[in-house]
Design an enzyme around this catalytic site. Structure first.
Site, PDB file in Angstrom:
ATOM      1  N   ASP A 133      46.938  -9.648  -8.439  1.00 57.23           N
ATOM      2  CA  ASP A 133      46.445  -8.582  -9.493  1.00 57.23           C
ATOM      3  C   ASP A 133      47.700  -8.003 -10.101  1.00 57.23           C
ATOM      4  O   ASP A 133      48.259  -7.005  -9.207  1.00 57.23           O
ATOM      5  CB  ASP A 133      45.524  -7.595  -8.804  1.00 57.23           C
ATOM      6  CG  ASP A 133      44.090  -8.177  -8.592  1.00 57.23           C
ATOM      7  OD1 ASP A 133      44.119  -9.474  -8.375  1.00 57.23           O
ATOM      8  OD2 ASP A 133      43.005  -7.444  -8.809  1.00 57.23           O
ATOM      9  N   LYS A 196      41.326  -8.130 -16.242  1.00 57.30           N
ATOM     10  CA  LYS A 196      40.738  -7.129 -15.411  1.00 57.30           C
ATOM     11  C   LYS A 196      40.931  -5.753 -15.948  1.00 57.30           C
ATOM     12  O   LYS A 196      41.865  -5.569 -16.468  1.00 57.30           O
ATOM     13  CB  LYS A 196      41.705  -6.959 -13.877  1.00 57.30           C
ATOM     14  CG  LYS A 196      41.143  -6.106 -12.940  1.00 57.30           C
ATOM     15  CD  LYS A 196      41.889  -6.157 -11.569  1.00 57.30           C
ATOM     16  CE  LYS A 196      42.054  -4.780 -11.097  1.00 57.30           C
ATOM     17  NZ  LYS A 196      42.595  -4.933  -9.482  1.00 57.30           N
ATOM     18  N   LYS A 232      37.041  -9.405 -14.406  1.00 53.14           N
ATOM     19  CA  LYS A 232      36.684  -8.485 -13.267  1.00 53.14           C
ATOM     20  C   LYS A 232      36.953  -6.831 -13.831  1.00 53.14           C
ATOM     21  O   LYS A 232      38.287  -6.352 -13.942  1.00 53.14           O
ATOM     22  CB  LYS A 232      37.977  -8.427 -12.353  1.00 53.14           C
ATOM     23  CG  LYS A 232      37.997  -7.561 -11.347  1.00 53.14           C
ATOM     24  CD  LYS A 232      39.142  -7.760 -10.055  1.00 53.14           C
ATOM     25  CE  LYS A 232      39.312  -6.753  -9.167  1.00 53.14           C
ATOM     26  NZ  LYS A 232      40.276  -6.914  -7.968  1.00 53.14           N
TER      27      LYS A 232
END
Lengths: 296, 285
Positions: A133, A196, A232
């Site tokens: 991430d 995300k 996400k």
């Protein structure tokens, strides 16, 4: 592709549309199905300064067995930790099928030299991380240096090798929905496997309007190229009611193909227990208390 | 002629006045059959929301100093005294005589002062230093049990409500009160008093509606630590007590003929909602 000309977003229309996602009635069997699906999509997260190997180990056990004695309850999709804890998490989770995601690239601010970011990414992958991430450089983004942002994401993607890359836009720092769309387009074009919303360290974190804009960027990309990108939302999703709204939104924006942990994740920590409490409520008919659920 | 502006009676959850989630209402009528108000017919989801609010703030409320909790109870009394006329009016609407209505309000104010005084004294009363055979200092002290659901009595619209809320919250608990169905207007107005009295949102939550509809869900709820009921049918009382065993809730079944009388106030009512914690502390050899 000129990122100065990304589509403009009508904020009022987005908010009206989002409000409608909250009006779907989901009951009984479909509710149970939705609760289990949401649970299976969670990136169970701990990203605190006071994290320790012990805490991460506890988190992993919770991920593998959310409630003792309830084998029909699914495990979460992944656990999400800082780079230093990847090895520990991997050693506990072993072949449970639960992925290990690591934040990287000077999370959460992203203020570091590119070389450091790449080294950190490679370190995570070497330690065994299945997913990375990363955060984008919001400073450069706001300066209009879109090429820098693009190149950086592409470089990190390369450093990831076979690990999946999730690109954190940190929408709470982007300001407008137009900017969210632009950042989404950059992240997708540069090769992000997932986009995300947030690090969870900035308020507001994930919201329904922001997520809708990102989902539409994914949809437009898919319509153009046939390539799927995952989504996400992370941070601020604490209760089941909100989580179910997200599922409705994914289903109605992207379709059922995205309704599984390969393409949609929740970045959350307290959501896990709330979902578990709701599942047990459905099973027993009795409202639950956090006193009876493990905290990590 | 001027059209009177009537109050919409709503419920009180987490320091806010939402309508019932169920969208259901009932008509509150006086003895002659005149409509007094439409009140919320609260559902189990309202109860659930109220319990979430009560749980959320319980730790913080219990953490306030005893002195501060006493000040806040005193503040409720001040606000109630200032609104005396309104409550007297509402009680007269329900069929009270002017004299009885005034007594009901004034005794309620005094009841709050009584418990405000107890706030920094009950711990001393219920704590003990225990003799043990070893080099330890062993002591026990009361701690709040947590979230309490109370069924308000049907014979004391204001004094009953106050006499339940005060001993519960002064001990650091938070509560959800199911108002008496036939005097819900007074309960909702009392929520407005609480709202302007420095009582943090969620410490007291008030629902109007049917006890037999709401209370069974409270007695089963795993996040409720105690239930105080006053006048249930035998059948309902048995089922509430049975369900309460699920997470070993405290059950208090105390009612009074006259809630305005002094026997309806006691530090032992504070103790009903306390758990005793015992600590062993080593002492020098």
């Amino acid at each position: 592709m000129d990122f100065r000309n990304t589509p403009r977003i009508d904020q009022v229309a987005v908010e009206e549309k989002v409000a409608r996602f909250g009006t779907r009635s989901i009951k009984k069997e479909s509710k149970m199905q939705a609760l289990k699906l949401a649970l299976s999509m969670i990136d169970h997260t701990t990203l605190e300064g006071m994290d320790s190997e012990g805490r991460v180990e506890q988190l992993c056990h919770k991920a593998m067995q959310p409630i003792v004695g309830q084998p029909d309850i699914p495990t979460v999709a992944a656990i999400c930790v800082y780079p230093l804890f990847v090895k520990k998490a991997k050693s506990v989770l072993k072949d449970s099928g639960i992925k290990v995601a690591s934040v990287a690239t000077a999370f959460p601010s992203g203020h570091a030299l590119l070389q450091y970011k790449l080294d950190e990414t490679k370190f995570c992958v070497d330690q065994g991380a299945d997913e990375i991430d990363m955060v984008i450089s919001r400073g450069r983004f706001h300066q209009g240096d879109y090429n820098y942002v693009f190149d950086e994401i592409a470089a990190v993607k390369e450093a990831c090798g076979s690990a999946h890359l999730k690109v954190i836009l940190e929408t709470g720092e982007l300001g407008t929905l137009d900017q969210v769309r632009r950042a989404s387009d950059i992240a997708i074009a540069a090769g992000g496997d997932f986009i995300k919303t947030s690090t969870g360290k900035v308020n507001p974190a994930a919201t329904l309007p922001v997520t809708l804009v990102m989902l539409e960027a994914i949809r437009d990309h898919y319509d153009k190229t046939g390539i799927m990108v995952g989504m996400k939302p992370a941070g601020g999703i604490r209760d089941t009611k909100t989580a179910l709204k997200y599922l409705v939104m994914v289903k109605e924006t992207l379709g059922s193909a995205w309704l599984n942990p390969d393409w949609f994740r929740f970045g959350a920590s307290s959501l896990t227990n709330d979902l578990l409490m709701q599942i047990m409520k459905q099973k027993t008919g009795v409202y639950q208390s956090l006193d009876y659920f493990s905290q990590d | 002629m001027r059209i009177p502006v009537l109050k919409t009676y709503k419920i009180y959850i987490g320091g806010e006045f939402p309508r019932t989630e169920s969208g259901r209402y009932y008509e509150l009528k006086n003895k002659k059959g005149d409509l007094i108000a439409n009140l919320c017919l609260s559902s189990r989801k309202d109860l659930r929301n109220a319990i979430v609010a009560a749980r959320g703030v319980q730790h913080k409320w219990a953490g306030k100093t005893a002195y501060n909790k006493g000040q806040i109870l005193y503040r409720i009394a001040e606000m109630l005294e200032g609104r005396k006329a309104q409550f007297v009016d509402e009680l007269i609407q329900l069929g009270y005589s002017a004299k009885d209505a005034e007594l009901e309000v004034l005794e309620s104010v005094d009841r709050l002062i009584y418990y405000a005084g107890w706030s920094d004294k009950y711990t001393q009363l219920f704590s003990t230093v225990n003799p043990v055979a070893g080099p330890y200092f062993n002591f026990s002290k009361p701690e709040p049990t947590g979230v309490v659901v109370a069924q308000a009595p049907n014979n004391a619209p204001l004094s009953g409500l106050v006499s339940q809320i005060a001993p519960i919250i002064v001990g650091g608990n938070t509560c959800v009160v199911i108002a008496d169905e036939l005097s819900g207007t007074v309960a909702v107005s009392f929520a407005e008093v609480l709202h302007s009295s420095d009582v943090p949102g969620g410490v007291v939550n008030i629902l109007t509606g049917k006890t037999e509809e709401i209370l069974p869900h409270a007695s089963k709820h795993m996040d409720v630590n105690a239930v105080w009921f006053t006048d249930l049918s035998k059948e309902l009382a048995v089922s509430v007590e049975t369900d309460a065993a699920l997470n070993v809730k405290r059950i208090v079944n105390t009612n009074y003929k006259k809630w305005t009388k002094e026997d309806a106030q006691s530090p032992y009512l504070i103790q009903e909602f306390q758990e005793i914690k015992t600590t062993w502390h080593p002492i020098g050899m």
